[in-house]
Design a protein around this motif. Structure first.
Motif, PDB file in Angstrom:
ATOM      1  N   LEU A 165      -7.578   5.176   2.099  1.00 57.13           N
ATOM      2  CA  LEU A 165      -6.709   6.272   2.527  1.00 57.13           C
ATOM      3  C   LEU A 165      -6.264   7.074   1.308  1.00 57.13           C
ATOM      4  O   LEU A 165      -5.598   6.553   0.422  1.00 57.13           O
ATOM      5  N   ASP A 166      -6.645   8.350   1.292  1.00 57.44           N
ATOM      6  CA  ASP A 166      -6.161   9.289   0.284  1.00 57.44           C
ATOM      7  C   ASP A 166      -5.865  10.578   1.033  1.00 57.44           C
ATOM      8  O   ASP A 166      -6.617  11.551   0.961  1.00 57.44           O
ATOM      9  N   VAL A 167      -4.760  10.556   1.793  1.00 61.25           N
ATOM     10  CA  VAL A 167      -4.510  11.615   2.775  1.00 61.25           C
ATOM     11  C   VAL A 167      -3.194  12.345   2.519  1.00 61.25           C
ATOM     12  O   VAL A 167      -2.658  12.999   3.410  1.00 61.25           O
ATOM     13  N   GLN A 168      -2.667  12.249   1.311  1.00 57.27           N
ATOM     14  CA  GLN A 168      -1.566  13.085   0.849  1.00 57.27           C
ATOM     15  C   GLN A 168      -0.397  13.151   1.823  1.00 57.27           C
ATOM     16  O   GLN A 168      -0.061  14.199   2.364  1.00 57.27           O
ATOM     17  N   GLY A 169       0.230  11.997   2.038  1.00 60.99           N
ATOM     18  CA  GLY A 169       1.440  11.941   2.853  1.00 60.99           C
ATOM     19  C   GLY A 169       1.211  11.693   4.323  1.00 60.99           C
ATOM     20  O   GLY A 169       2.166  11.518   5.082  1.00 60.99           O
ATOM     21  N   HIS A 170      -0.057  11.636   4.758  1.00 61.57           N
ATOM     22  CA  HIS A 170      -0.377  11.495   6.181  1.00 61.57           C
ATOM     23  C   HIS A 170      -0.800  10.049   6.513  1.00 61.57           C
ATOM     24  O   HIS A 170      -1.367   9.799   7.582  1.00 61.57           O
ATOM     25  N   GLU A 171      -0.493   9.122   5.625  1.00 61.20           N
ATOM     26  CA  GLU A 171      -0.968   7.742   5.783  1.00 61.20           C
ATOM     27  C   GLU A 171      -0.493   7.096   7.082  1.00 61.20           C
ATOM     28  O   GLU A 171      -1.290   6.459   7.793  1.00 61.20           O
ATOM     29  N   ALA A 172       0.782   7.233   7.391  1.00 60.71           N
ATOM     30  CA  ALA A 172       1.329   6.566   8.573  1.00 60.71           C
ATOM     31  C   ALA A 172       0.648   7.060   9.845  1.00 60.71           C
ATOM     32  O   ALA A 172       0.365   6.267  10.757  1.00 60.71           O
ATOM     33  N   GLU A 191      -3.071   5.023  -1.335  1.00 61.42           N
ATOM     34  CA  GLU A 191      -2.059   5.563  -2.236  1.00 61.42           C
ATOM     35  C   GLU A 191      -0.685   5.296  -1.632  1.00 61.42           C
ATOM     36  O   GLU A 191      -0.459   5.557  -0.451  1.00 61.42           O
ATOM     37  N   LEU A 192       0.237   4.787  -2.448  1.00 63.66           N
ATOM     38  CA  LEU A 192       1.608   4.543  -2.013  1.00 63.66           C
ATOM     39  C   LEU A 192       2.553   5.418  -2.828  1.00 63.66           C
ATOM     40  O   LEU A 192       2.460   5.455  -4.058  1.00 63.66           O
ATOM     41  N   PRO A 193       3.475   6.138  -2.177  1.00 61.93           N
ATOM     42  CA  PRO A 193       4.366   7.034  -2.918  1.00 61.93           C
ATOM     43  C   PRO A 193       5.503   6.285  -3.607  1.00 61.93           C
ATOM     44  O   PRO A 193       6.136   5.414  -3.018  1.00 61.93           O
ATOM     45  N   LEU A 194       5.748   6.620  -4.858  1.00 64.48           N
ATOM     46  CA  LEU A 194       6.940   6.158  -5.566  1.00 64.48           C
ATOM     47  C   LEU A 194       7.998   7.254  -5.600  1.00 64.48           C
ATOM     48  O   LEU A 194       9.178   6.983  -5.789  1.00 64.48           O
ATOM     49  N   VAL A 195       7.550   8.487  -5.412  1.00 63.19           N
ATOM     50  CA  VAL A 195       8.413   9.663  -5.282  1.00 63.19           C
ATOM     51  C   VAL A 195       7.916  10.416  -4.053  1.00 63.19           C
ATOM     52  O   VAL A 195       6.707  10.487  -3.816  1.00 63.19           O
ATOM     53  N   ARG A 205       8.285   1.532   0.382  1.00 64.11           N
ATOM     54  CA  ARG A 205       8.739   0.381   1.180  1.00 64.11           C
ATOM     55  C   ARG A 205       8.299   0.505   2.636  1.00 64.11           C
ATOM     56  O   ARG A 205       7.878  -0.483   3.249  1.00 64.11           O
ATOM     57  N   ASP A 206       8.375   1.722   3.188  1.00 61.80           N
ATOM     58  CA  ASP A 206       7.972   1.940   4.587  1.00 61.80           C
ATOM     59  C   ASP A 206       6.502   1.569   4.802  1.00 61.80           C
ATOM     60  O   ASP A 206       6.154   0.864   5.756  1.00 61.80           O
ATOM     61  N   LEU A 207       5.631   2.069   3.912  1.00 63.64           N
ATOM     62  CA  LEU A 207       4.205   1.820   4.079  1.00 63.64           C
ATOM     63  C   LEU A 207       3.860   0.356   3.840  1.00 63.64           C
ATOM     64  O   LEU A 207       2.994  -0.206   4.520  1.00 63.64           O
ATOM     65  N   LEU A 208       4.546  -0.272   2.887  1.00 66.43           N
ATOM     66  CA  LEU A 208       4.332  -1.709   2.689  1.00 66.43           C
ATOM     67  C   LEU A 208       4.675  -2.476   3.968  1.00 66.43           C
ATOM     68  O   LEU A 208       3.945  -3.392   4.367  1.00 66.43           O
ATOM     69  N   ALA A 209       5.781  -2.093   4.609  1.00 59.87           N
ATOM     70  CA  ALA A 209       6.195  -2.778   5.839  1.00 59.87           C
ATOM     71  C   ALA A 209       5.176  -2.553   6.958  1.00 59.87           C
ATOM     72  O   ALA A 209       4.837  -3.491   7.700  1.00 59.87           O
ATOM     73  N   VAL A 210       4.680  -1.312   7.088  1.00 60.35           N
ATOM     74  CA  VAL A 210       3.690  -1.016   8.125  1.00 60.35           C
ATOM     75  C   VAL A 210       2.434  -1.858   7.910  1.00 60.35           C
ATOM     76  O   VAL A 210       1.895  -2.463   8.853  1.00 60.35           O
ATOM     77  N   LEU A 211       1.960  -1.906   6.665  1.00 59.51           N
ATOM     78  CA  LEU A 211       0.731  -2.642   6.380  1.00 59.51           C
ATOM     79  C   LEU A 211       0.940  -4.145   6.508  1.00 59.51           C
ATOM     80  O   LEU A 211       0.048  -4.863   6.989  1.00 59.51           O
ATOM     81  N   TRP A 212       2.113  -4.630   6.104  1.00 58.67           N
ATOM     82  CA  TRP A 212       2.408  -6.060   6.272  1.00 58.67           C
ATOM     83  C   TRP A 212       2.414  -6.428   7.753  1.00 58.67           C
ATOM     84  O   TRP A 212       1.825  -7.437   8.162  1.00 58.67           O
ATOM     85  N   ASP A 213       3.073  -5.596   8.556  1.00 57.52           N
ATOM     86  CA  ASP A 213       3.135  -5.867   9.997  1.00 57.52           C
ATOM     87  C   ASP A 213       1.751  -5.797  10.639  1.00 57.52           C
ATOM     88  O   ASP A 213       1.505  -6.433  11.675  1.00 57.52           O
TER      89      ASP A 213
END
Length: 251
Positions: A165-172, A191-195, A205-213
């Motif tokens: 996934l390299d979709v510039q903010g559209h990952e979720a 890609e995971l955003p730090l900013v 944190r949001d994307l980590l939670a989605v992927l963990w779930d």
């Protein structure tokens, strides 16, 4: 080799724009990707956000030496045409002229002139706009589909999938549209955003939670874009594997 000799060699290499490392001291992300693809026996890489084909043609084929099948999705017309040209002569690499999301639709995408790798379906934040360095921004209407709806056209039931996934903010949104397909994915690169670079973008944190779930655990993280004024990383590239793959992946 003595440390002073290594230091001198690194200094000379640095002036030439090169980097010298001790063998075995560090594994870069391309070597880690190669190890993961081989260990997990991936047969098809789904390349979401292909841009001009640099991930498939350079990162996968040249640097990772992956020889398996690739399905690249790119909705921006000029970028897709460049990716399609790069894929010519490679029978195991197929390009598709649409993007991935959580619905089948035609949506407006911002395309910065000369920086098409930053094209996004999301509006940029002030931090994201600084990355574009004043580039003229155009808007193009692009087609998107759910991965769950098209995976049957590109993969067989026996395929072991990797998803990049390299979709510039559209990952979720891409992940929502791939809920069933994710059950077949053994390796995910994202890609995971730090900013926050894009409006409505999920946080690190949001994307980590989605992927963990969804059943994934991180096995490698490296910083990507870095703010030259502060040294702070703006985002990171991460590898995730499905926890059911075992071999210490249950963390």
């Amino acid at each position: 080799m003595p440390n002073r000799a290594v230091t001198a060699l690194q200094a000379v290499a640095g002036r030439l724009g090169l980097e010298v490392r001790r063998v075995g001291a560090e594994t870069d992300k391309h070597e880690q990707r190669r190890l993961l693809l081989e260990h997990l026996a991936v047969t098809l890489v789904v390349d979401a956000g292909a841009n001009v084909g640099q991930y498939a043609g350079i990162h996968l084929r040249r640097w990772t030496r992956y020889t398996g099948r690739i399905a690249s999705f790119e909705p921006v017309r000029a970028s897709f045409e460049a990716a399609a040209r790069a894929a010519r002569g490679d029978d195991a690499w197929t390009t598709y002229p649409y993007g991935l999301s959580d619905r089948s639709a035609t949506l407006p995408m911002t395309v910065p002139d000369g920086q098409s790798d930053l094209s996004s379906l999301q509006d940029t934040t002030s931090a994201g706009a600084r990355l574009m360095t004043g580039a003229r921004v155009m808007v193009e209407q692009v087609a998107v589909e759910r991965l769950d709806d098209v995976i049957g056209d590109i993969a067989s039931p026996q395929d072991l999938l990797a998803l990049k996934l390299d979709v510039q903010g559209h990952e979720a949104a891409v992940l929502r549209g791939a809920a069933r397909t994710l059950e077949r994915v053994v390796l995910l690169e994202c890609e995971l955003p730090l900013v926050a670079l894009y409006e409505g973008q999920g946080s690190f944190r949001d994307l980590l939670a989605v992927l963990w779930d969804a059943g994934f655990t991180p096995v490698g993280v490296r910083s990507n874009y870095v703010d030259p004024a502060t040294g702070f990383a703006l985002d990171a590239d991460a590898f995730f594997v499905r926890r059911a793959t075992g071999d210490g992946a249950e963390r």
